[in-house]
Scaffold this active site. Structure first.
Site, PDB file in Angstrom:
ATOM      1  N   PHE A 157       0.881  -1.180   0.000  1.00  0.00           N
ATOM      2  CA  PHE A 157       0.000   0.000   0.000  1.00  0.00           C
ATOM      3  C   PHE A 157       0.908   1.216   0.000  1.00  0.00           C
ATOM      4  N   SER A 191       2.315  12.344   7.256  1.00  0.00           N
ATOM      5  CA  SER A 191       1.046  12.718   7.917  1.00  0.00           C
ATOM      6  C   SER A 191       0.195  13.572   6.989  1.00  0.00           C
ATOM      7  N   ARG A 202      -6.099   0.659  11.083  1.00  0.00           N
ATOM      8  CA  ARG A 202      -5.734   1.060  12.459  1.00  0.00           C
ATOM      9  C   ARG A 202      -6.244   0.050  13.487  1.00  0.00           C
ATOM     10  N   ARG A 213      12.175 -14.579  39.921  1.00  0.00           N
ATOM     11  CA  ARG A 213      13.358 -13.782  40.288  1.00  0.00           C
ATOM     12  C   ARG A 213      13.226 -13.294  41.736  1.00  0.00           C
ATOM     13  N   GLN A 263       5.451  -4.255  46.418  1.00  0.00           N
ATOM     14  CA  GLN A 263       4.260  -3.503  45.984  1.00  0.00           C
ATOM     15  C   GLN A 263       4.524  -2.674  44.736  1.00  0.00           C
ATOM     16  N   ILE A 271      11.401  -4.317  34.684  1.00  0.00           N
ATOM     17  CA  ILE A 271      11.188  -5.381  35.672  1.00  0.00           C
ATOM     18  C   ILE A 271      12.200  -6.514  35.493  1.00  0.00           C
ATOM     19  N   GLU A 287       0.662   3.993  10.008  1.00  0.00           N
ATOM     20  CA  GLU A 287      -0.807   4.091   9.840  1.00  0.00           C
ATOM     21  C   GLU A 287      -1.366   5.285  10.621  1.00  0.00           C
ATOM     22  N   GLU A 297      -0.031  11.564  17.145  1.00  0.00           N
ATOM     23  CA  GLU A 297      -0.551  12.928  17.010  1.00  0.00           C
ATOM     24  C   GLU A 297      -1.708  12.950  16.008  1.00  0.00           C
TER      25      GLU A 297
HETATM   26  N1  CAA Z   1     -12.964   8.108   5.545  1.00  0.00           N
HETATM   27  C1  CAA Z   1     -13.428   8.632   4.358  1.00  0.00           C
HETATM   28  N2  CAA Z   1     -13.117   9.885   3.942  1.00  0.00           N
HETATM   29  C2  CAA Z   1     -12.343  10.643   4.748  1.00  0.00           C
HETATM   30  C3  CAA Z   1     -11.851  10.176   5.982  1.00  0.00           C
HETATM   31  C4  CAA Z   1     -12.201   8.855   6.376  1.00  0.00           C
HETATM   32  N3  CAA Z   1     -11.748   8.345   7.512  1.00  0.00           N
HETATM   33  N4  CAA Z   1     -11.091  11.135   6.553  1.00  0.00           N
HETATM   34  C5  CAA Z   1     -11.118  12.189   5.725  1.00  0.00           C
HETATM   35  N5  CAA Z   1     -11.872  11.882   4.635  1.00  0.00           N
HETATM   36  C6  CAA Z   1     -12.203  12.758   3.498  1.00  0.00           C
HETATM   37  C7  CAA Z   1     -12.816  14.046   4.022  1.00  0.00           C
HETATM   38  O1  CAA Z   1     -14.199  13.911   4.198  1.00  0.00           O
HETATM   39  C8  CAA Z   1     -12.460  15.038   2.932  1.00  0.00           C
HETATM   40  O2  CAA Z   1     -13.355  14.934   1.845  1.00  0.00           O
HETATM   41  P1  CAA Z   1     -14.428  16.120   1.564  1.00  0.00           P
HETATM   42  O3  CAA Z   1     -13.599  17.330   1.298  1.00  0.00           O
HETATM   43  O4  CAA Z   1     -15.186  15.604   0.399  1.00  0.00           O
HETATM   44  O5  CAA Z   1     -15.234  16.220   2.823  1.00  0.00           O
HETATM   45  C9  CAA Z   1     -11.115  14.548   2.427  1.00  0.00           C
HETATM   46  O6  CAA Z   1     -11.015  13.165   2.821  1.00  0.00           O
HETATM   47  C10 CAA Z   1      -9.958  15.334   3.037  1.00  0.00           C
HETATM   48  O7  CAA Z   1     -10.044  15.199   4.440  1.00  0.00           O
HETATM   49  P2  CAA Z   1      -9.334  16.188   5.448  1.00  0.00           P
HETATM   50  O8  CAA Z   1      -9.597  17.595   5.016  1.00  0.00           O
HETATM   51  O9  CAA Z   1      -9.708  15.763   6.819  1.00  0.00           O
HETATM   52  O10 CAA Z   1      -7.797  15.868   5.134  1.00  0.00           O
HETATM   53  P3  CAA Z   1      -6.501  16.410   5.851  1.00  0.00           P
HETATM   54  O11 CAA Z   1      -5.555  16.831   4.787  1.00  0.00           O
HETATM   55  O12 CAA Z   1      -6.840  17.378   6.941  1.00  0.00           O
HETATM   56  O13 CAA Z   1      -5.867  15.048   6.473  1.00  0.00           O
HETATM   57  C11 CAA Z   1      -5.539  13.330   8.082  1.00  0.00           C
HETATM   58  C12 CAA Z   1      -6.506  14.285   7.403  1.00  0.00           C
HETATM   59  C13 CAA Z   1      -6.394  12.584   9.104  1.00  0.00           C
HETATM   60  C14 CAA Z   1      -4.403  14.039   8.795  1.00  0.00           C
HETATM   61  C15 CAA Z   1      -4.963  12.342   7.034  1.00  0.00           C
HETATM   62  O14 CAA Z   1      -4.133  12.990   6.112  1.00  0.00           O
HETATM   63  C16 CAA Z   1      -4.191  11.206   7.666  1.00  0.00           C
HETATM   64  O15 CAA Z   1      -4.785  10.225   8.134  1.00  0.00           O
HETATM   65  N6  CAA Z   1      -2.814  11.273   7.696  1.00  0.00           N
HETATM   66  C17 CAA Z   1      -2.023  10.161   8.148  1.00  0.00           C
HETATM   67  C18 CAA Z   1      -1.607   9.337   6.973  1.00  0.00           C
HETATM   68  C19 CAA Z   1      -1.403   7.902   7.336  1.00  0.00           C
HETATM   69  O16 CAA Z   1      -2.043   7.349   8.226  1.00  0.00           O
HETATM   70  N7  CAA Z   1      -0.534   7.235   6.599  1.00  0.00           N
HETATM   71  C20 CAA Z   1      -0.349   5.846   6.760  1.00  0.00           C
HETATM   72  C21 CAA Z   1       0.360   5.297   5.559  1.00  0.00           C
HETATM   73  S1  CAA Z   1       0.177   3.546   5.430  1.00  0.00           S
HETATM   74  C22 CAA Z   1       1.152   2.869   6.603  1.00  0.00           C
HETATM   75  O17 CAA Z   1       1.693   3.513   7.452  1.00  0.00           O
HETATM   76  C23 CAA Z   1       1.221   1.361   6.474  1.00  0.00           C
HETATM   77  C24 CAA Z   1       1.992   0.642   7.447  1.00  0.00           C
HETATM   78  O18 CAA Z   1       2.603   1.219   8.276  1.00  0.00           O
HETATM   79  C25 CAA Z   1       2.085  -0.789   7.456  1.00  0.00           C
HETATM   80  P1  FAD Z   2       5.777  13.472   9.457  1.00  0.00           P
HETATM   81  O1  FAD Z   2       4.435  13.512   8.864  1.00  0.00           O
HETATM   82  O2  FAD Z   2       6.836  14.305   8.826  1.00  0.00           O
HETATM   83  O3  FAD Z   2       5.656  13.819  10.998  1.00  0.00           O
HETATM   84  C1  FAD Z   2       6.793  14.190  11.802  1.00  0.00           C
HETATM   85  C2  FAD Z   2       6.262  14.509  13.195  1.00  0.00           C
HETATM   86  O4  FAD Z   2       5.339  15.623  13.123  1.00  0.00           O
HETATM   87  C3  FAD Z   2       5.466  13.342  13.812  1.00  0.00           C
HETATM   88  O5  FAD Z   2       5.703  13.250  15.188  1.00  0.00           O
HETATM   89  C4  FAD Z   2       4.030  13.740  13.556  1.00  0.00           C
HETATM   90  O6  FAD Z   2       3.109  13.173  14.468  1.00  0.00           O
HETATM   91  C5  FAD Z   2       4.097  15.253  13.708  1.00  0.00           C
HETATM   92  N1  FAD Z   2       2.993  15.920  13.006  1.00  0.00           N
HETATM   93  C6  FAD Z   2       2.761  15.981  11.673  1.00  0.00           C
HETATM   94  N2  FAD Z   2       1.620  16.638  11.417  1.00  0.00           N
HETATM   95  C7  FAD Z   2       1.099  16.993  12.608  1.00  0.00           C
HETATM   96  C8  FAD Z   2      -0.070  17.700  13.027  1.00  0.00           C
HETATM   97  N3  FAD Z   2      -0.954  18.156  12.143  1.00  0.00           N
HETATM   98  N4  FAD Z   2      -0.270  17.901  14.350  1.00  0.00           N
HETATM   99  C9  FAD Z   2       0.634  17.427  15.266  1.00  0.00           C
HETATM  100  N5  FAD Z   2       1.753  16.763  14.938  1.00  0.00           N
HETATM  101  C10 FAD Z   2       1.984  16.536  13.635  1.00  0.00           C
HETATM  102  N6  FAD Z   2       3.529   4.410   4.464  1.00  0.00           N
HETATM  103  C11 FAD Z   2       2.856   3.860   3.419  1.00  0.00           C
HETATM  104  O7  FAD Z   2       2.235   4.570   2.626  1.00  0.00           O
HETATM  105  N7  FAD Z   2       2.835   2.510   3.231  1.00  0.00           N
HETATM  106  C12 FAD Z   2       3.476   1.657   4.057  1.00  0.00           C
HETATM  107  O8  FAD Z   2       3.419   0.438   3.848  1.00  0.00           O
HETATM  108  C13 FAD Z   2       4.211   2.196   5.160  1.00  0.00           C
HETATM  109  N8  FAD Z   2       4.913   1.385   5.997  1.00  0.00           N
HETATM  110  C14 FAD Z   2       5.729   1.938   6.931  1.00  0.00           C
HETATM  111  C15 FAD Z   2       6.582   1.118   7.679  1.00  0.00           C
HETATM  112  C16 FAD Z   2       7.472   1.675   8.584  1.00  0.00           C
HETATM  113  C17 FAD Z   2       8.398   0.790   9.342  1.00  0.00           C
HETATM  114  C18 FAD Z   2       7.490   3.080   8.794  1.00  0.00           C
HETATM  115  C19 FAD Z   2       8.438   3.724   9.766  1.00  0.00           C
HETATM  116  C20 FAD Z   2       6.634   3.888   8.075  1.00  0.00           C
HETATM  117  C21 FAD Z   2       5.745   3.337   7.146  1.00  0.00           C
HETATM  118  N9  FAD Z   2       4.927   4.146   6.357  1.00  0.00           N
HETATM  119  C22 FAD Z   2       4.211   3.610   5.314  1.00  0.00           C
HETATM  120  C23 FAD Z   2       4.947   5.580   6.539  1.00  0.00           C
HETATM  121  C24 FAD Z   2       4.225   6.042   7.792  1.00  0.00           C
HETATM  122  O9  FAD Z   2       2.838   5.950   7.624  1.00  0.00           O
HETATM  123  C25 FAD Z   2       4.681   7.479   8.076  1.00  0.00           C
HETATM  124  O10 FAD Z   2       6.021   7.403   8.526  1.00  0.00           O
HETATM  125  C26 FAD Z   2       3.813   8.163   9.101  1.00  0.00           C
HETATM  126  O11 FAD Z   2       2.505   8.358   8.616  1.00  0.00           O
HETATM  127  C27 FAD Z   2       4.402   9.522   9.531  1.00  0.00           C
HETATM  128  O12 FAD Z   2       4.789  10.276   8.431  1.00  0.00           O
HETATM  129  P2  FAD Z   2       6.281  10.930   8.359  1.00  0.00           P
HETATM  130  O13 FAD Z   2       7.237   9.841   8.677  1.00  0.00           O
HETATM  131  O14 FAD Z   2       6.405  11.613   7.062  1.00  0.00           O
HETATM  132  O15 FAD Z   2       6.298  11.962   9.529  1.00  0.00           O
END
Ligand code: CAA
Ligand code: FAD
Length: 382
Positions: free
Chosen positions: A123, A132, A244, A269, A280, A338, A364, A368
């Protein structure tokens, strides 16, 4: 909400526990040390229906519910966190969007091999400059006159990137439109224009392979678009809601493994003439560990229950992930403490649990970002 597990849920929990304890846990130290992808163990999980737990049987899956997925993930993560990372991407991030938005042909082509354990999925949302802030992506897909798309750009931190056959990719099709300009694509990693960067050396989950992937004039055909054009961000966010729940389960599994080791240790231990579990201060830690574990489990099962009832669960999944991941960090930290010096030693798995737990607060969506999702839902403010 029902507090008793169904027969089906108990069955998959049992299968997962058996594989985790007999095959995965004994090899976890080795894979952590060498940082290799555990090919055979992952194949075994696939052969036993653990790579498509919620995938309907018609697409090669086990056809079970979200709580069954939670229970199985906990068991595998308790055996080894890295294995559960690979499992979670296949089951959840990769498959969920396809099941909800894919055409029948796409489901048959892309879901079946992953659910049956024949291939690995990935993904790809994150980029070097945007994690983020996912809508700030730069990977660009330009539509051609024949309806195909030419894709250029980079994605970083892609779990299973080094081994994946197919990737769910998010790319910008209409820059300037933000979230509404993003489209999802199905990528075949054997096609020209797809490339892989170096594997990331990581603090924990070292057996899960992570790398950058690159697109250089990669051509996606119209039938490789997932969902509608411009719908990609909603697909990504919806998929991450479900993902999540899986990471919360992973955190619970890691924490439970650390907790169980700790329970044994405090009985055995001795210090000052008594088992350390009689002090405690130790007892308070054990009680707090247990409370955090139970709270995390109930919150995670609730989010899963809402999902399987087709009710909204976005905020509940964020609550579960935030609670469980912070609990896992706290519990593994206390478990190291521990165990004293032995907690710090590579001769015991405590230090590995501690390193592995950290990722659950980052990927994911960081803690924050979970707080942002929860607070936005609570206040209605942005
Ligand atoms: N379900 C459906 N639609 C959603 C949604 C949800 N949960 N959350 C937001 N949307 C929609 C909103 O409704 C909006 O659409 P409309 O304008 O039509 O209403 C659109 O998406 C944009 O939403 P926001 O304005 O809320 O977007 P934002 O730019 O403020 O971002 C955020 C919101 C929650 C910060 C989002 O960007 C986010 O979740 N960031 C984190 C990214 C992340 O989790 N990455 C993980 C990568 S995968 C990974 O990490 C895999 C692994 O480790 C194994
Ligand atoms: P940044 O977004 O640059 O954030 C840096 C710091 O700023 C963080 O502490 C964050 O919480 C904080 N921050 C950012 N925005 C805000 C805000 N609005 N308010 C407060 N604090 C904020 N991604 C994929 O797409 N697919 C994958 O399969 C995948 N696998 C991963 C596996 C591993 C081992 C790791 C380490 C990462 C993986 N990721 C994957 C990426 C992962 O989802 C991102 O690392 C994560 O979402 C954070 O993004 P960033 O590293 O760019 O940090």
């Amino acid at each position: 909400m029902e507090f008793a597990y169904t027969e089906e849920q108990l069955m998959i929990q049992d299968v997962a526990r058996r594989i985790a304890q007999e095959k995965i846990a004994p090899s976890a130290e080795h894979f952590d040390k060498v940082g290799e992808f555990p090919v055979e163990n992952i194949r075994l999980l696939g052969e036993n229906g653990l790579m498509g737990i919620e995938t309907p049987e018609e697409y090669g899956g086990a056809g079970m519910d979200a709580q069954a997925y939670v229970l199985a993930m906990i068991e595998v993560a308790a055996g080894d966190a890295a294995h559960s990372t690979i499992m979670s991407v296949n089951n959840s991030l990769y498959t969920n969007g396809l099941l909800k938005f894919g055409t029948e042909a796409q489901k048959q082509k892309y879901v079946r091999p992953i659910a049956e354990g024949q291939a690995i999925g990935a993904f790809a949302l994150t980029e070097p400059q945007s994690g983020s802030d996912a809508t700030a992506m730069r990977c660009r897909a330009v539509k051609q006159a024949d309806g195909s798309f030419v894709i250029n750009g980079k994605k970083s931190w892609i779990t299973s990137g080094p081994v994946a056959k197919y990737v769910v990719l998010f790319a910008m099709t209409e820059p300037g439109k933000g979230a509404k300009g993003i489209t999802a694509f199905m990528v075949d990693t054997d096609k020209p224009g797809f490339g892989r960067g170096k594997t990331e050396p990581k603090l924990g989950i070292r057996a899960s392979a992570t790398c950058e992937i690159e697109f250089n004039d990669y051509v996606a055909q119209p039938d490789e678009v997932l969902g509608k054009e411009g719908e990609g961000f909603k697909i990504a966010m919806g998929v991450l809601d479900a993902g999540r729940i899986g990471i919360a389960s992973q955190a619970i599994g890691i924490a439970r493994a650390a907790y169980e080791r700790t329970l044994e240790y405090v009985r055995e231990r001795k210090a000052f003439g008594a088992p350390i579990g009689t002090f405690q201060m130790t007892q308070a830690k054990i009680a707090d560990m247990k409370c955090k574990l139970e709270a995390s489990l109930l919150l995670t099962l609730r989010a899963a229950w809402l999902k399987q009832q087709s009710k909204p669960f976005s905020s509940e999944a964020a609550i579960a992930k935030l609670t469980a991941s912070e609990a896992a960090m706290w519990i593994t930290h206390q478990a190291v403490q521990i165990h004293g010096g032995m907690g710090y030693s590579k001769e015991m798995p405590l230090e590995r649990y501690f390193r592995d737990a950290k990722i659950t607060e980052i990927y994911e969506g960081t803690s924050e970002i979970q707080r942002l999702v929860i607070a936005r839902a609570e206040t209605g403010l942005r």
